[in-house]
Design a protein around this motif. Structure first.
Motif, PDB file in Angstrom:
ATOM      1  N   ARG A  16     -10.039   1.643  -0.748  1.00 15.76           N
ATOM      2  CA  ARG A  16      -8.866   0.963  -0.189  1.00 15.76           C
ATOM      3  C   ARG A  16      -9.109   0.672   1.275  1.00 15.76           C
ATOM      4  N   ASP A  59     -10.802  -8.836  -4.030  1.00 10.66           N
ATOM      5  CA  ASP A  59      -9.728  -7.845  -3.997  1.00 10.66           C
ATOM      6  C   ASP A  59      -8.756  -8.192  -2.871  1.00 10.66           C
ATOM      7  N   PRO A  60      -7.436  -8.069  -3.109  1.00 14.91           N
ATOM      8  CA  PRO A  60      -6.462  -8.451  -2.077  1.00 14.91           C
ATOM      9  C   PRO A  60      -6.656  -7.721  -0.755  1.00 14.91           C
ATOM     10  N   ALA A  61      -7.103  -6.473  -0.812  1.00 13.19           N
ATOM     11  CA  ALA A  61      -7.253  -5.692   0.417  1.00 13.19           C
ATOM     12  C   ALA A  61      -8.682  -5.701   0.945  1.00 13.19           C
ATOM     13  N   LEU A  62      -9.661  -5.644   0.062  1.00 18.03           N
ATOM     14  CA  LEU A  62     -11.058  -5.535   0.474  1.00 18.03           C
ATOM     15  C   LEU A  62     -11.721  -6.882   0.671  1.00 18.03           C
ATOM     16  N   GLY A  63     -11.138  -7.940   0.112  1.00 17.42           N
ATOM     17  CA  GLY A  63     -11.776  -9.243   0.176  1.00 17.42           C
ATOM     18  C   GLY A  63     -12.871  -9.362  -0.870  1.00 17.42           C
ATOM     19  N   ARG A  99     -14.268   3.028   3.199  1.00 16.25           N
ATOM     20  CA  ARG A  99     -13.199   2.647   2.275  1.00 16.25           C
ATOM     21  C   ARG A  99     -13.131   3.546   1.043  1.00 16.25           C
ATOM     22  N   ASP A 125      -9.160  -1.583 -12.057  1.00 12.00           N
ATOM     23  CA  ASP A 125      -9.220  -3.021 -11.794  1.00 12.00           C
ATOM     24  C   ASP A 125     -10.536  -3.604 -12.297  1.00 12.00           C
ATOM     25  N   ARG A 177     -12.215   6.443  -1.091  1.00 18.27           N
ATOM     26  CA  ARG A 177     -11.147   7.431  -0.966  1.00 18.27           C
ATOM     27  C   ARG A 177     -11.238   8.559  -1.981  1.00 18.27           C
TER      28      ARG A 177
END
Length: 276
Positions: A276, A127-131, A253, A34, A255
């Motif tokens: 993530r 980021d959609p998940a992390l903001g 977060r 990304d 991974r």
């Protein structure tokens, strides 16, 4: 979110061939990224080995459809022929971007030592998940320990300032002027070629304000080398100097982290981190 960081040596491989296409292919082989952070990107430097006389940010933009590219020139000068030349770092991302900042790093005098100006590009992505999070990429001085230490301290100060802004944001505004409200966040990833090893004195400076992602995952297990693996022009021993640091809130977060130890598309090995 997957991020790849790579010192690409002006896209020059161990075979001496300069190929932005090979760099992009190598990064994509490592991950469906990304965010891509590249160090040592050149514009109009025909004197570099293998000849990097072309506009590499423009070439990379063509190779990365769907990505926004942000080039920060640490060196911005004019040659004897009057032609402008630039050398620095690049961030490419397919995530939404809130703001971009380019910070010159300290360049204290160190008489008789080979050196060049250094900088840090900061791209705040969403980021959609992390903001929102700040992606910081840099390339610290190789030859001057004095300059490298000053630069490491400056990176920590940049992070501290950004965290303070997030804790105590400026007066809000939506008037469309440069004073309008910005996206401030304490979440950050700092990556790049730091030209230092964990045993060097400037490593604790960085590790004191951010978390080494490799150590978050693997503790005291040494990170595989990322420099002088296939080429020993700059020293006899391989070293891990291409690092990824994360802010405290992102520590949980992290991974996965991988190093491509096989590619010879640069004199450094690319590093991937997944959050993530």
């Amino acid at each position: 979110m997957k991020l790849v960081t790579w010192n690409v040596q002006w896209c020059r491989g161990i075979d001496g061939t300069v190929s932005p296409q090979r760099i992009v292919a190598g990064a994509r082989h490592l991950a469906d990224f990304d965010v891509l952070c590249l160090q040592e990107i050149a514009v109009n430097y025909p004197g570099l080995a293998g000849n990097a006389g072309h506009d590499q940010p423009a070439l990379l933009r063509e190779l990365l459809p769907g990505f926004q590219l942000f080039f920060g020139a640490a060196v911005d000068e004019f040659g004897a022929d009057g032609q402008r030349r630039q050398f620095g770092n690049l961030v490419a991302t397919r995530l939404p971007v809130a703001q971009v900042q380019h910070h010159a790093l300290p360049y204290p005098a160190d008489a008789g030592v080979c050196s060049m100006p250094r900088m840090c590009t900061v791209v705040t992505v969403v980021d959609p998940a992390l903001g929102p999070l700040r992606v910081m990429t840099t390339h610290l001085e190789y030859y001057s320990a004095l300059q490298r230490m000053a630069q490491a301290r400056a990176l920590c100060e940049l992070h501290r300032q950004a965290c303070a802004q997030a804790d105590a944001p400026p007066q809000p505004g939506d008037d469309g002027s440069p004073f309008q409200a910005k996206v401030h966040t304490a979440n950050a990833i700092l990556c790049g070629d730091f030209n230092l090893a964990p045993s060097d004195p400037d490593y604790p400076v960085l590790a004191g304000c951010l978390q080494d992602a490799w150590r978050v995952l693997h503790g005291e297990l040494p990170q595989p080398p990322t420099f002088r693996v296939y080429e020993r022009e700059y020293g006899p021993d391989p070293m891990a100097c291409d690092l990824v640091f994360v802010s405290d809130a992102l520590k949980q977060r992290v991974r996965r982290m991988e190093i491509d130890g096989a590619t010879q598309a640069s004199d450094h090995q690319p590093v991937m981190v997944s959050l993530r």
